[in-house]
Design a protein around this motif. Structure first.
Motif, PDB file in Angstrom:
ATOM      1  N   PRO A 234      46.501  63.210  13.908  1.00 15.15           N
ATOM      2  CA  PRO A 234      47.288  61.912  13.574  1.00 15.15           C
ATOM      3  C   PRO A 234      48.455  61.992  14.600  1.00 15.15           C
ATOM      4  N   ARG A 235      49.494  63.158  14.668  1.00 15.61           N
ATOM      5  CA  ARG A 235      50.567  63.109  15.352  1.00 15.61           C
ATOM      6  C   ARG A 235      50.124  62.813  17.037  1.00 15.61           C
ATOM      7  N   ARG A 238      49.425  58.804  16.953  1.00 18.10           N
ATOM      8  CA  ARG A 238      50.719  57.854  16.928  1.00 18.10           C
ATOM      9  C   ARG A 238      51.612  57.815  18.398  1.00 18.10           C
ATOM     10  N   ASP A 366      47.041  59.404   8.655  1.00 18.33           N
ATOM     11  CA  ASP A 366      48.319  60.622   8.611  1.00 18.33           C
ATOM     12  C   ASP A 366      47.582  61.804   8.061  1.00 18.33           C
ATOM     13  N   THR A 394      40.995  59.703  12.679  1.00 17.60           N
ATOM     14  CA  THR A 394      42.155  59.684  13.476  1.00 17.60           C
ATOM     15  C   THR A 394      41.576  59.874  14.895  1.00 17.60           C
TER      16      THR A 394
END
Length: 428
Positions: A234-235, A238, A366, A394
């Protein structure tokens, strides 16, 4: 238990392979039947609940209507004395596997069915579509489809699923296909100017890059030799979307350029070359065409600044790499063989990048990142390949590599480096 249903169409014929088909056929035959199932294109559709429960026979009737609608789904690819060719059948029979599931177990049964259908390679002259239904209390709950990659790429498979869903919901598909496979083969056979231009651009660029991204054998490797890892992050998801908005490019471009920069850093090459797999669906005519249109582009990246600066400067080259991804693959391979003979070393990057997502990631997921190792294979047509996909809700970045050239520890380190590299650019 199996269900057999007949299909029929007013279109048939025998032809050679389209340019994109020939590329896929060559890659499949290079790895051999034990590893070729890696190329299969799987899809799973939950039967729509709108309109009430559907008997397997009703779902089968809709499926054979889709088969009749698209040349590629009736194409039997064979190897003849002069090379591969295809016979598009006017009629035939589709055999559908039925898997019974107890209440509450349909999803698991569907996943098992799809894995079983996808777990073996397609043979010479085999029908290019395998199908199975999950049945619970006499009602079809899921449709599992596996398509030979020679006749359909991932986006073509999405068209097949969309058409089937539309038939189940409305009983008809509003418009005919935008084009057909047999028509495409005729058009490519008649026109070579575009192919000639693309190949000339390839040749000019190949003269400026190393012979391969990972040319040297550095160890004995693992068993199987080609390992595959996927990072769900997810990091990174984003960060890629934030940087794409800032620089007004796609997330695929962000990650392509980031991977090229990291490979340049890892290998020490002044110029890094990557072959992005290009879907070639940029106009209305190819939008709904069911076949394998995917071909390799050629993207090169020289020394530069930060990731944000490089995205701005390299974006025209990214677009150009997409434009040069339509060519007669036999002519391209002849050019590469000639260059390789002149240089005395195989002149091909053997480093590809493939965006398998159906569209831009919606974001919003997340949680923690996770690195998983998936089953490897003994042979692959490319020494290094990065795939973008939706994975566990994700962004997933899958890396397949020849472990005699890039050991597993370095594969994992590269994926984790990517996960920190792109967010660091956003922070700046």
């Amino acid at each position: 238990m199996r269900l057999s249903v007949d299909f029929a169409s007013d279109r048939s014929g025998t032809a050679g392979l389209a340019w994109g088909q020939r590329d896929v056929w060559g890659a499949i035959h290079e790895v051999g039947p034990d590893s070729a199932h890696y190329f299969n294109v799987p899809r799973l559709l939950a039967v729509p609940r709108a309109g009430g429960p559907r008997h397997p026979g009703a779902v089968a009737a809709a499926l054979v209507e889709v088969v009749a609608r698209h040349d590629a789904l009736r194409s039997l690819v064979r190897l003849g004395a002069a090379g591969p060719y295809q016979e598009v059948a006017a009629a035939g029979t589709l055999s559908i596997e039925l898997a019974e599931a107890a209440r509450g177990e349909a999803d698991d049964a569907a996943a098992e069915l799809l894995a079983r259908l996808a777990g073996r390679s397609f043979g010479d002259g085999e029908q290019p579509l395998r199908a199975g239904f999950v049945v619970r209390d006499g009602v079809a709950t899921h449709v599992a489809l596996v398509i030979s990659h020679v006749v359909a790429d991932w986006r073509a498979a999405d068209v097949v699923v969309r058409d089937l869903r539309m038939l189940l919901l409305r009983g008809a598909v509003a418009r005919p296909p935008s084009a057909q496979l047999l028509d495409l083969v005729r058009e490519e056979t008649a026109g070579s100017a575009r192919s000639d231009r693309s190949i000339a651009q390839w040749e000019a660029l190949l003269r400026t890059v190393p012979s391969a991204v990972f040319p040297a054998v550095v160890g004995s490797g693992t068993t199987p030799r080609f390992a595959r890892a996927v990072l769900s992050s997810p990091r990174l998801d984003r960060a890629a979307r934030a940087l794409a908005r800032r620089t007004r490019v796609s997330t695929a471009t962000v990650l392509l350029v980031a991977v090229a920069m990291l490979l340049r850093e890892l290998t020490g090459h002044e110029v890094c070359a990557i072959t992005p797999i290009v879907h070639n669906r940029f106009d209305g005519r190819t939008r709904d065409l069911v076949t394998s249109l995917d071909q390799l582009g050629l993207f090169t990246l020289g020394p530069g600044g930060t990731l944000t600066e490089t995205l701005a400067s390299a974006y025209p080259a990214v677009l150009a790499s997409y434009r040069r991804a339509r060519y007669d693959s036999l002519a391209l391979h002849a050019m590469v063989d000639r260059m390789s003979a002149d240089r005395g070393v195989p002149m091909f990057p053997s480093c590809c990048f493939n965006d398998l997502r159906p569209g831009e990631d919606p974001g919003g997921a997340d949680g923690e990142s996770e690195l998983e190792w998936l089953p490897g294979v003994d042979r692959r047509s490319c020494a290094f390949c990065v795939d973008l996909m939706r994975w566990k809700g994700t962004l997933g970045v899958a890396l397949s590599a020849d472990t005699t050239r890039l050991p597993e520890a370095e594969m994992a380190a590269l994926l984790h480096r990517l996960e920190s590299f792109v967010p660091a650019a956003v922070g700046r």
